[in-house]
Design an enzyme around this catalytic site. Structure first.
Site, short mmCIF file in Angstrom:
data_model
loop_
_atom_site.label_atom_id
_atom_site.label_comp_id
_atom_site.label_asym_id
_atom_site.label_seq_id
_atom_site.Cartn_x
_atom_site.Cartn_y
_atom_site.Cartn_z
N THR A 14 0.82 -1.21 0.00
CA THR A 14 0.00 0.00 0.00
C THR A 14 0.85 1.25 0.00
O THR A 14 0.39 2.32 0.38
CB THR A 14 -0.91 0.03 1.24
OG1 THR A 14 -0.06 -0.12 2.40
CG2 THR A 14 -1.92 -1.10 1.22
N SER A 250 4.93 7.28 9.52
CA SER A 250 3.77 6.95 8.73
C SER A 250 4.11 6.85 7.25
O SER A 250 4.82 7.69 6.71
CB SER A 250 2.70 8.03 8.98
OG SER A 250 1.95 8.25 7.83
N LYS A 251 3.57 5.78 6.64
CA LYS A 251 3.75 5.60 5.19
C LYS A 251 3.11 6.76 4.47
O LYS A 251 3.62 7.27 3.50
CB LYS A 251 2.95 4.37 4.75
CG LYS A 251 3.67 3.07 4.75
CD LYS A 251 2.83 2.04 3.99
CE LYS A 251 3.18 0.64 4.43
NZ LYS A 251 2.46 -0.41 3.75
N ARG A 252 1.96 7.13 4.98
CA ARG A 252 1.15 8.11 4.28
C ARG A 252 1.84 9.46 4.18
O ARG A 252 1.67 10.19 3.24
CB ARG A 252 -0.18 8.25 5.00
CG ARG A 252 -1.33 8.33 4.04
CD ARG A 252 -2.65 8.17 4.74
NE ARG A 252 -2.85 6.81 5.24
CZ ARG A 252 -3.87 6.46 6.00
NH1 ARG A 252 -4.76 7.36 6.36
NH2 ARG A 252 -4.00 5.22 6.43
#
Ligand code: GLU
Length: 482
Positions: A14, A250-252
């Site tokens: 993701t 966070s990846k986001r």
């Protein structure tokens, strides 16, 4: 009988992989290696909406660069595949139906509207077990009529589910706090809650190593193991890695992306070494360790309960230690692409530049900036020549630069020692301090206030012709501006 240890890394494609995701994989790898076990890669791609193109390839690339090699995975069949969740759809459905038969799950036909009506003031709904006790004839009739359904977990009532986490100790959750959550969605896809259990069981996973976000859901997963009559795995949950006191990586938000660090010129082995220490410490508190040493030293007791803060300054320092410890040749090979960037096709001695850089950078990405002085020269700020302590001003500098130019113009052997000797002798002859000459010469050669080495080193890397041209240019510039 002792089972062979089998651990897995189960990334969801993701997005990119941040340092925290990779650390989970690393610990699962180290634990498997330490226990002469098997390390498995599983791609958890059931969340189709969040799937990002290229993310699976990135997982392979990252593991390869990081030196975390899996024994089984989508590209290495070990007889427990498929290792990609979307290729296992039939399996989940079959096991969900089996779980219904065993009394650990049930069909639920509640539609969206009904579920909406269960929402509380905060928009959260807890399923009210409406379909939990439908009689089997009705269920069969509705299934045959093709009504949409999900399969929900039938959480045993009035019990406490407990387990012993290897890191966090005893975790217990009252069954009344556990919702009859969805295991199989109406589109036939499993939820993570179901897929992780089925996969871990069928893949023979003995030790589940993952982030603490799953710590308190694990009792619910254990209830599924129990309902199937399967042996539960042992769990090791890892505290999060934070970017500061309050925020997790966070990846986001693009935090601490492994591949970004590689692009910045970090060595994979230094990153991996650093992230191993984010949440684990060997008994002897060593810091710099190879993968083999980490494997040897890895033990669950050294895993911390508290979160750690990702500190790039520390990682940079450790990377610098790796660079310094390299042989000349290793450093040359690692640094060459960065040196090429800096010299931009010009005819400088790459090996000379590499040895200049080895002790002066913490990451390879600093090289182009440090060597920027190689790329031509032009007017520069002459106030750099003012040095009170050394009693240098522009006119002293002019004399010094001329002296250096003259002394060096007839020098044949352009090596560090002989350049030095030549400049020192020239200074003596001209009645100047050699420090004054060296200082002025360094500025004249580079036109920069801070340089990666002293005058002599700068002259060596620039070569004779370029050095003399720069000294002549600087002398003229000083002369014009006295
Ligand atoms: N796919 C999950 C994640 O990326 C893995 C969780 C697990 O290891 O069970 O967070």
């Amino acid at each position: 009988m002792n089972r062979t240890v089998r651990t897995r890394f189960a990334p969801s494609p993701t997005g990119f992989m941040h340092i925290g995701n990779l650390r989970t994989g690393l610990y699962a790898y180290l634990f498997a290696r330490k226990n002469k076990g098997v390390f498995i890669l599983r791609i958890e791609d059931t969340d189709r909406e969040r799937k990002v193109d290229g993310a699976v390839e990135m997982v392979y690339r990252t593991l390869k660069i990081a030196g975390i090699d899996h024994d089984e995975g989508p590209d290495k069949d070990g007889g427990y595949g498929p290792y990609v969740q979307t290729e296992r759809m039939g399996i989940y459905k079959q096991y969900a139906e089996k779980l219904v038969e065993l009394g650990g799950a049930y069909y639920c036909f509640c539609d969206k509207e009904r579920l909406e009506s269960l929402k509380d003031g905060n928009g959260v709904h807890t399923y009210d077990k409406h379909c939990r006790n439908l009689d089997s004839a009705e269920v069969r009739r509705r299934l045959e009529a093709g009504e949409p359904y999900v399969i929900r977990q039938k959480v045993p009532e009035g019990t406490v589910s407990e387990y012993e986490d290897l890191v966090f100790g005893r975790i217990s959750v009252e069954s009344s706090d556990i919702e009859d959550g969805i295991l199989l969605k109406s589109d036939g896809l499993p939820t993570y809650n179901f897929a992780n259990v089925v996969d871990d069981h069928l893949m023979g996973i003995t030790h589940v190593i993952r982030g603490t976000e799953y710590l308190s859901s694990t009792p619910k997963y254990n209830m599924i193991y129990d309902a199937f009559g399967w042996e539960r795995p042992t769990y090791m949950h890892l505290p999060p890695i934070m970017k500061d006191a309050t925020r997790k990586l966070s990846k986001r938000f693009g935090d601490a992306n492994f591949e970004d660090f590689i692009a910045k010129g970090y060595l994979p082995e230094a990153i991996v070494n650093y992230i191993a220490l984010l949440g684990w410490c060997p008994k002897d508190n060593r810091e710099k360790m190879t993968m083999e040493e980490m494997t040897e030293a890895f033990d669950v007791d050294g895993i911390s309960h508290s979160s750690s803060i990702f500190d790039e300054t520390k990682m940079r320092w450790l990377n610098g230690e790796y660079l310094k410890a390299m042989s000349k040749e290793e450093f040359y090979n690692a640094a060459l692409p960065w040196i090429e960037k800096a010299v931009d096709g010009k005819n400088y001695d790459r090996a000379e530049l590499a040895s200049l850089m080895q002790t002066r950078v913490d990451i390879l990405g600093e090289i182009p900036e440090k060597l920027a002085f190689l790329n031509g020269y032009g007017e520069y700020d002459l106030s750099m020549y003012e040095h009170r302590k050394m009693k240098v001003d522009k006119s002293v500098a002019l004399a010094a630069v001329r002296l250096a130019e003259e002394a060096l113009s007839s020098l044949e052997d352009w090596s560090e020692d002989s350049i030095k000797e030549c400049v020192v002798q020239g200074a003596e002859r001209g009645g100047m301090k050699s420090g004054q000459v060296m200082f002025s010469m360094r500025v004249a050669l580079t036109g920069e206030p801070v340089t990666p080495g002293g005058a002599i080193e700068m002259a060596v890397v620039l070569g004779k012709e370029e050095s003399l041209a720069r000294l002549a240019f600087s002398a003229q510039l000083l002369e014009r501006n006295l």
